[in-house]
Design a protein around this motif. Structure first.
Motif, short mmCIF file in Angstrom:
data_model
loop_
_atom_site.label_atom_id
_atom_site.label_comp_id
_atom_site.label_asym_id
_atom_site.label_seq_id
_atom_site.Cartn_x
_atom_site.Cartn_y
_atom_site.Cartn_z
N ARG A 103 -45.05 65.24 -37.70
CA ARG A 103 -44.84 65.99 -36.46
C ARG A 103 -44.01 67.23 -36.71
NH1 ARG A 103 -39.18 65.97 -36.51
NH2 ARG A 103 -38.30 63.89 -36.50
N ALA A 105 -41.21 69.20 -34.22
CA ALA A 105 -40.49 68.80 -33.00
C ALA A 105 -39.62 69.94 -32.48
CB ALA A 105 -39.65 67.56 -33.30
N PRO A 106 -40.23 71.00 -32.02
CA PRO A 106 -39.43 72.14 -31.58
C PRO A 106 -38.83 71.94 -30.18
CG PRO A 106 -41.74 72.64 -31.28
CD PRO A 106 -41.68 71.26 -31.88
N GLY A 107 -37.70 72.56 -29.95
CA GLY A 107 -37.14 72.61 -28.61
C GLY A 107 -37.80 73.79 -27.90
N GLU A 139 -39.32 68.94 -27.59
CA GLU A 139 -38.06 68.24 -27.37
C GLU A 139 -37.24 69.00 -26.32
OE1 GLU A 139 -36.44 66.95 -31.21
OE2 GLU A 139 -38.03 65.46 -31.08
N MET A 280 -30.44 64.38 -28.99
CA MET A 280 -31.51 64.41 -29.98
C MET A 280 -31.63 63.14 -30.83
SD MET A 280 -32.12 67.18 -32.95
CE MET A 280 -30.57 66.96 -33.73
N VAL A 284 -35.07 61.31 -30.77
CA VAL A 284 -35.85 61.51 -32.00
C VAL A 284 -36.12 60.17 -32.67
CG1 VAL A 284 -35.70 62.41 -34.38
CG2 VAL A 284 -35.26 63.93 -32.44
N ARG A 298 -38.12 67.77 -42.71
CA ARG A 298 -37.30 68.71 -41.95
C ARG A 298 -36.22 69.27 -42.85
NH1 ARG A 298 -35.02 64.14 -37.76
NH2 ARG A 298 -34.13 62.76 -39.30
N HIS A 302 -30.59 68.58 -41.07
CA HIS A 302 -30.76 67.32 -40.34
C HIS A 302 -30.28 66.09 -41.11
CE1 HIS A 302 -32.73 68.62 -36.69
NE2 HIS A 302 -33.48 69.45 -37.38
#
Ligand code: GLU
Length: 560
Positions: A103, A105-107, A139, A280, A284, A298, A302
């Motif tokens: 995936r 997973a952008p804000g 997200e 998050m 997540v 990522r 992170h």
């Protein structure tokens, strides 16, 4: 295996190992050998076994020896071809074809920028390699950082990048799921509702001490959580904390906030229906599990989040995805910050998210940077965990490989000055649209007396100083009394040191080229056929540009 066969294989095994960090792929090596030696095709089996053996041998060598050996055979072997670059990503651990789920997973705080493209494209490469599933997970659990337009723009940007999305998930559709996870954590004794003010709580964690709420019973925690959900606490008055280990050597990993209250701003999608938002790490972890993620790629930023999220996985006994963290990327000279851009757009400083001064994907697209070039760039950088400085030069080099063979050539004269040409009745110019592709045709100009052409001011000054010039594809001139006197059309003058200049016909089209620094180069260009709209052309001696409109004025955006 004959010595001769071994020699033929060894060259390519060394090359392959050198290009791929010491690992040699017998299949690739065999392909090369057979391409070079078609006479060996009838002995494919033997060659295959020999390739296996030689590759194993080469892999046993120290990397430096491999490099030295390749250079001794032929240094050109180290130049990667385009296709080899594409395969440079290492395989993922435990990846089963057809079962990989990954995936991005952008804000949704704005559209994607160049920094996001790494995660978007690396995931896409792997999903394609393993015929897996790509999830675009928006997200949006921080209502303060949402631009409603981003829900539309992010998928558009991914599509432009060539990312194939199989499923889109929006986290604000899933509040109940996160609440349910929170309840289960509470019931397991792994979460508590903390009403300490944020700073003293942080301080206690720093010192490895428990706050008074940490010892809450599950019953108490559930009651407090109910109160959070029924608006009984305002912002910063209560949070749901996930327990980890207060003695963890890394203070960032000690107990973390799982859900918090935000009631000062409504959510663009859910309004004020939900005021308890997951942080998050909780959402997540929950979603990576519930959506069946097998691999998470990522950035290294992170790493601490992974450690926190692993606690949740362990509490539930969920199987963890395989995590890979690549190095941080510093992107010089780029305006990327969503809040800055947002303000700039509202204040009229930027024309929009695609303003060519910005580092957004849509700004790069508008300039004529190709998605394929961005992909090649990140494939070339790969999955390494070293931190890097983004190189615009390298991106442009990849882009040039793509646009140079296809961009038609035209003349664009900036800061134009007229020059009268005398001593000839008719001038005819026939210039190829592309010097390497005569089959694409020509741009033809016929100029009749009185003849005036336009030249860039500095070129005209050059003519004045030197006294001679060759106008590309048109004629040679001598400077006399403020005019250009025709002296023939022989290219040979270039060998005598006569400089070449480009020019535009006086009846050319007014042109504006928007530069990435926000300036505009104005001038006159040859008239471009309407088919060049949206294409990248090369203005000779100026650079590549993407054509926005061809008439009544030519408008273009500078590419590189
Ligand atoms: N939305 C977060 C981010 O963009 C999460 C990403 C992730 O977990 O990979 O940083």
């Amino acid at each position: 295996m004959s010595a001769e066969l071994k020699e033929a294989i060894r060259k390519y095994a060394l090359q392959n190992a050198c290009l791929f960090g010491g690992k040699a792929n017998p299949k690739a090596v065999m392909g090369k050998v057979l391409a070079e030696r078609p006479d060996l095709r009838s002995k494919a089996k033997e060659v295959s076994a020999a390739a296996e053996e030689v590759c194993r041998e080469v892999e046993g060598m120290p990397f430096e020896d491999i490099q030295r050996a390749v250079e001794a055979i032929d240094p050109n072997l180290l130049k990667r071809t385009k296709t080899e670059r594409r395969n440079v990503l290492p395989d993922l651990p435990v990846a089963v074809e057809g079962k990989v789920v990954m995936r991005m997973a952008p804000g949704p705080s704005g559209p994607l920028h160049i920094g996001h493209t790494r995660v978007a494209l690396l995931n896409d490469e792997y999903v394609k390699r393993y015929k897996g599933k790509y999830i675009d997970r928006l997200e949006d659990t921080n209502p303060e950082k949402i631009d409603p337009e981003a829900y539309r723009m992010i998928p558009e940007d991914l599509a432009w990048l060539g990312v194939h999305v199989d499923e889109t998930v929006v986290q604000s559709d899933r509040f109940e799921i996160y609440y349910d996870i929170a309840r289960q954590l509470i019931d397991m004794g792994k979460a508590y509702v903390c009403t300490c003010p944020p700073e003293p709580w942080r301080q206690m964690k720093e010192e490895g001490k428990a706050c008074p709420h940490r010892s809450q019973s599950s019953e108490e925690a559930n009651e407090q959580f109910d109160r959070m959900l029924s608006h009984g606490f305002g912002e910063e008055e209560a949070v749901l904390v996930v327990k980890t280990d207060l003695k963890h050597p890394n203070p960032a990993v000690r107990d973390f906030v799982g859900l918090r209250v935000v009631d000062s701003v409504p959510h663009p999608r859910t309004g004020d229906r939900y005021t308890v938002y997951p942080m998050m790490n909780l959402s997540v972890a929950a979603d990576d599990h519930l959506l069946g993620l097998t691999h998470v790629i990522r950035g290294k930023d992170h790493l601490n989040n992974t450690l926190r999220q692993e606690y949740i996985f362990n509490y539930f006994g969920w199987r963890k995805p395989s995590y890979h963290h690549y190095g941080l990327v510093h992107i010089p000279e780029a305006i990327l910050k969503t809040s800055t851009i947002h303000k700039g757009i509202l204040g009229g400083e930027y024309s929009g998210w695609d303003d060519v001064r910005l580092g957004t994907v849509r700004a790069l697209a508008k300039r004529g940077i190709r998605a394929e070039a961005i992909r090649s760039y990140w494939l070339d950088v790969g999955m390494k965990d070293v931190d890097i400085e983004f190189s615009w030069e390298n991106l442009y080099a990849f882009n040039k490989q793509i646009i140079d063979p296809v961009a038609d050539r035209y003349f664009f004269v900036w800061d134009p000055e007229p020059l009268e040409i005398v001593g000839v009745d008719v001038l005819e110019a026939r210039s190829p649209l592309h010097p390497d592709h005569p089959e694409r045709g020509t741009r033809d100009h016929v100029l009749r007396q009185p003849i005036t052409v336009l030249m860039t001011r500095e070129d005209l000054e050059g003519l004045r100083e030197r006294g001679t010039v060759r106008l590309k594809d048109l004629c040679n001139l001598r400077w006399e009394n403020g005019k250009g006197v025709y002296t023939g059309n022989d290219h040979g003058v270039l060998k005598e040191g006569v400089k070449i200049s480009h020019w535009a016909p006086a009846d050319g089209v007014e042109a504006e080229v928007h530069m990435p620094d926000g300036s505009v180069r104005k001038g006159i260009a040859e008239r471009l056929p309407v088919q060049e709209k949206d294409k990248v052309v090369q203005f000779e001696r100026f650079g590549f540009a993407r054509v926005e409109t061809t008439s009544p004025r030519l408008e273009a955006y500078f590419t590189q």
